[in-house]
Design a protein around this motif. Structure first.
Motif, PDB file in Angstrom:
ATOM      1  N   GLU A  24       0.841  -1.192   0.000  1.00 41.04           N
ATOM      2  CA  GLU A  24       0.000   0.000   0.000  1.00 41.04           C
ATOM      3  C   GLU A  24       0.873   1.237   0.000  1.00 41.04           C
ATOM      4  OE1 GLU A  24      -2.696  -0.409   3.215  1.00 41.04           O
ATOM      5  OE2 GLU A  24      -3.926  -1.850   2.125  1.00 41.04           O
ATOM      6  N   LEU A  25       0.633   2.087  -0.980  1.00 40.16           N
ATOM      7  CA  LEU A  25       1.367   3.339  -1.069  1.00 40.16           C
ATOM      8  C   LEU A  25       0.362   4.477  -1.008  1.00 40.16           C
ATOM      9  CD1 LEU A  25       3.615   2.273  -4.046  1.00 40.16           C
ATOM     10  CD2 LEU A  25       4.363   2.528  -1.688  1.00 40.16           C
ATOM     11  N   VAL A  26       0.710   5.513  -0.274  1.00 42.32           N
ATOM     12  CA  VAL A  26      -0.198   6.655  -0.159  1.00 42.32           C
ATOM     13  C   VAL A  26       0.364   7.812  -0.983  1.00 42.32           C
ATOM     14  CG1 VAL A  26      -1.401   8.168   1.423  1.00 42.32           C
ATOM     15  CG2 VAL A  26      -0.697   5.898   2.171  1.00 42.32           C
ATOM     16  N   GLY A  96       8.158  15.135   4.107  1.00 42.22           N
ATOM     17  CA  GLY A  96       7.855  13.752   4.456  1.00 42.22           C
ATOM     18  C   GLY A  96       7.351  12.932   3.290  1.00 42.22           C
ATOM     19  N   ILE A  97       7.817  13.243   2.071  1.00 42.15           N
ATOM     20  CA  ILE A  97       7.398  12.460   0.905  1.00 42.15           C
ATOM     21  C   ILE A  97       8.634  11.988   0.153  1.00 42.15           C
ATOM     22  CG2 ILE A  97       5.214  13.642   0.625  1.00 42.15           C
ATOM     23  CD1 ILE A  97       6.395  15.390  -1.463  1.00 42.15           C
ATOM     24  N   TYR A  98       8.479  10.974  -0.662  1.00 42.32           N
ATOM     25  CA  TYR A  98       9.576  10.541  -1.510  1.00 42.32           C
ATOM     26  C   TYR A  98       9.018   9.975  -2.800  1.00 42.32           C
ATOM     27  CZ  TYR A  98       8.683   5.661  -0.164  1.00 42.32           C
ATOM     28  OH  TYR A  98       8.104   4.436   0.041  1.00 42.32           O
ATOM     29  N   VAL A  99       9.902   9.813  -3.784  1.00 45.11           N
ATOM     30  CA  VAL A  99       9.435   9.318  -5.071  1.00 45.11           C
ATOM     31  C   VAL A  99       9.997   7.919  -5.298  1.00 45.11           C
ATOM     32  CG1 VAL A  99      11.306  10.560  -6.230  1.00 45.11           C
ATOM     33  CG2 VAL A  99       9.402   9.742  -7.561  1.00 45.11           C
ATOM     34  N   CYS A 100       9.135   7.022  -5.799  1.00 46.31           N
ATOM     35  CA  CYS A 100       9.584   5.664  -6.111  1.00 46.31           C
ATOM     36  C   CYS A 100       8.846   5.219  -7.378  1.00 46.31           C
ATOM     37  CB  CYS A 100       9.287   4.722  -4.959  1.00 46.31           C
ATOM     38  SG  CYS A 100       7.552   4.572  -4.571  1.00 46.31           S
ATOM     39  N   TYR A 155       3.787   9.387   0.436  1.00 46.90           N
ATOM     40  CA  TYR A 155       4.155   9.772   1.788  1.00 46.90           C
ATOM     41  C   TYR A 155       5.088   8.739   2.363  1.00 46.90           C
ATOM     42  CZ  TYR A 155       0.765  13.510   1.985  1.00 46.90           C
ATOM     43  OH  TYR A 155       0.092  14.670   1.758  1.00 46.90           O
ATOM     44  N   GLN A 156       6.034   9.212   3.131  1.00 48.39           N
ATOM     45  CA  GLN A 156       6.958   8.299   3.770  1.00 48.39           C
ATOM     46  C   GLN A 156       6.301   7.734   5.021  1.00 48.39           C
ATOM     47  OE1 GLN A 156      10.365  10.122   5.330  1.00 48.39           O
ATOM     48  NE2 GLN A 156      11.626   8.295   5.157  1.00 48.39           N
ATOM     49  N   GLU A 157       6.441   6.409   5.182  1.00 46.48           N
ATOM     50  CA  GLU A 157       5.880   5.798   6.380  1.00 46.48           C
ATOM     51  C   GLU A 157       6.811   6.108   7.540  1.00 46.48           C
ATOM     52  OE1 GLU A 157       3.216   3.372   6.354  1.00 46.48           O
ATOM     53  OE2 GLU A 157       2.776   4.101   4.342  1.00 46.48           O
TER      54      GLU A 157
END
Lengths: 265, 322
Positions: A24-26, A96-100, A155-157
């Motif tokens: 799950e990715l937000v 608090g976000i990152y790209v993947c 969002y980064q967990e």
């Protein structure tokens, strides 16, 4: 798959992994990304200014070097950070976000180049209007560059829950704990329907969640919260009569939570 | 199984896995070379179980985080940087180029036809260039290649300074143009075609104009060397942009979203190649072409070598599959 499908309002994208799980990715929304962008703009400006001051001493050669640095900062600043700093530019880290990749794997050099060079397109006709519209109307909040690169900003967990609790409640882990009566029979008869977990999923989770949070809560707060969920333990007549007694409710809720979790350990 | 029991049973495995994730060795089972994989699969299973049994959200989340981090490490692209770079230039890029020959010729035509036509027009009619550029720009251009202008090229006193400045300028300007030609291709390729056309017109116009008024000798000696890399790279950038546009119309056996992703991967390979070529061109232009100490004959000989190098590279390198 009997996965509960996320509600539309939750804005979660799922990706099935080869191990048969749903990751799950937000996806990060517009504001988080915009603030990251603004911060990155400031950082880029700062880098340029810091480089410019010593380079100006070297006259023409300095100008040449400065032009090269400007080129690198303008086009490749995000690429560098995304590939070698785990998907986070300075601004993204702050937001608090990152790209993947959209399958949850770390971003590769090529994908990062694609999504950042295509900023040209997302910028058109003025100030990222294409990108903004695309983010707003895409379920994964992707701008055009993200769609072509197959990337997603999420969002980064926060991985350490106890850290969050500590930061929220400013408390240490070894708070004095309420004495919990471990004998469920005090409050439940085996004949009571509650004894066989008739709670709904959400109610169970609320109780479990509470029992995991207990070590971080002072007793006063524990009692406050347990009162909120007292209806969950109120089927026994005896208890319903005495519901005004906070301590009893508190004990009952905690015992119920312990019982759910399998408390003897 | 109650949650507490479950946690007690597997806490050690989870701890071991998080140690592995941080790159530490664990002593558990030395014969097993695939500790990471087997633990990862086990934890995936635990995560699924925890979810299905409705354990507390905290536990489910903790396992989910372990799974995500493991997923990141397991599926990260790995490999030696140097060998990757070598493989890219020796194999991937030239092959990708040949795979999309059709797009190259389209891009080539859009660039070269206006270049030749405008070149001829400006050669025979010296007024023609003013339809593209302001008179100020034309005057500046003329003075740069004027044979009577002694300041052409390097001044011996501060040569390296100027060279370095021009190097920076060529890099930021020319590679920037390549990137724009590429990016704008996403809008159905119209932007790419327009930029190719425009660049062709300007370059052809200037060349024709300068040759027509007799400044050709200096101009050609200056541009012929680095032109090999620069012009080819410009056409390849156009090709990369058109590859993006192609996926919009011709999706093949894929859905449009997937076709986009494939085109993104392929086109960026072309563009990285083009960017590298433009970088080389900037280097040649700043430190070789501009030098007034090298005679024109040498420049032409080197130019022949450079052109055959570019053509040979694109046509031949990487044909043997490895």
């Amino acid at each position: 798959m009997n996965q509960p499908t996320p509600k539309i309002i939750d804005n979660i994208t799922q990706y099935p992994t080869p191990e048969g799980l749903m990751l799950e990715l937000v996806p990060a929304g517009l504001m988080a990304r915009a603030s990251a962008w603004v911060l990155d703009l400031a950082v880029r400006g700062l880098i340029l200014v810091v480089c410019f001051i010593p380079l100006i001493l070297f006259k023409l050669a300095g100008v040449g070097l400065f032009l090269i640095i400007m080129f690198l900062v303008n086009w490749l600043y995000p690429v560098f950070f995304e590939v070698w700093r785990e998907g986070m530019t300075v601004g993204k880290k702050y937001s608090g976000i990152y790209v993947c990749h959209d399958d949850g794997t770390p971003i590769s050099l090529q994908s990062s180049l694609v999504r950042n060079l295509l900023r040209v397109v997302d910028f058109l006709p003025f100030f990222y209007s294409t990108g903004v519209l695309s983010i707003l109307f895409n379920r994964k909040s992707q701008r055009l560059g993200d769609m072509v690169a197959g990337t997603i900003v999420v969002y980064q967990e926060k991985d350490d829950m106890s850290q969050i609790y500590r930061s929220v409640y400013k408390l240490m882990e070894n708070q004095p704990q309420a004495k919990i009566s471990l004998n469920p029979q005090t409050h439940y008869e085996p004949t009571s329907p509650l004894f066989y977990f008739p709670l709904t999923l959400q109610e169970q989770q609320a109780l479990l969640s509470l029992s995991d949070r207990l070590p971080f809560l002072p007793i006063a707060r524990q009692k406050e919260i347990t009162q909120q969920i007292s209806p969950l333990v109120q089927t026994s007549n005896k208890l319903a009569v005495r519901v005004n007694n906070i301590d009893v409710v508190h004990d009952a809720v905690l015992a119920r939570a312990k019982q759910l979790k399998g408390g003897e350990s | 199984m109650k949650q507490a029991q479950f946690e007690k049973l597997y806490a050690e495995k989870w701890h071991n896995f998080s140690l592995l994730l941080e790159g530490e060795e664990i002593a558990e089972n030395q014969e097993d070379n695939y500790q990471f994989i087997s633990l990862y699969r086990l934890i995936c299973q635990h995560y699924a179980l925890a979810k299905q049994r409705h354990y507390s959200p905290q536990l489910v989340k903790k396992l989910h985080d372990l799974v995500i981090t493991g997923h990141h490490q397991l599926y990260a692209k790995q490999g030696n940087w140097l060998s990757k770079i070598y493989h890219f230039y020796a194999y991937t890029f030239p092959n990708r180029f040949r795979q999309h020959k059709g797009l190259f010729w389209l891009s080539f035509a859009c660039f070269t036809v206006p270049l030749l036509l405008m070149g001829l027009a400006c050669y025979f009619n010296s007024e023609m260039l003013y339809s593209l550029m302001s008179s100020g720009q034309v005057r500046e251009m003329e003075s740069m290649y004027d044979p009577n202008n002694p300041l052409f090229g390097r001044e011996s006193s501060r040569q390296s300074d100027t060279d370095l400045m021009m190097f920076g300028h060529y890099i930021s300007n020319n590679i920037g143009i390549d990137f724009r030609i590429y990016g704008i291709g996403l809008f159905a390729g119209i932007g790419t075609l327009f930029l190719l056309l425009y660049n062709g017109l300007v370059i052809g116009g200037v060349a024709g104009h300068l040759t027509g008024i007799g400044f050709g000798e200096r101009f050609w000696a200056f541009v012929v060397g680095h032109g090999s890399f620069e012009l080819t790279a410009c056409v390849i950038s156009g090709m990369a942009g058109l590859r993006l546009a192609q996926s919009l119309f011709m999706t093949g056996n894929y859905g449009r979203a997937d076709a986009f992703k494939i085109a993104g991967k392929q086109s960026i390979e072309l563009l990285i190649g083009a960017g590298t070529m433009t970088f080389i061109a900037a280097f040649i232009e700043a430190f070789w072409s501009s030098s007034s100490m090298i005679s024109d004959t040498v420049k032409y000989v080197v130019a022949v070598l450079l052109w055959s190098l570019v053509i040979g590279y694109l046509a031949l390198v990487g044909k043997k599959s490895n």
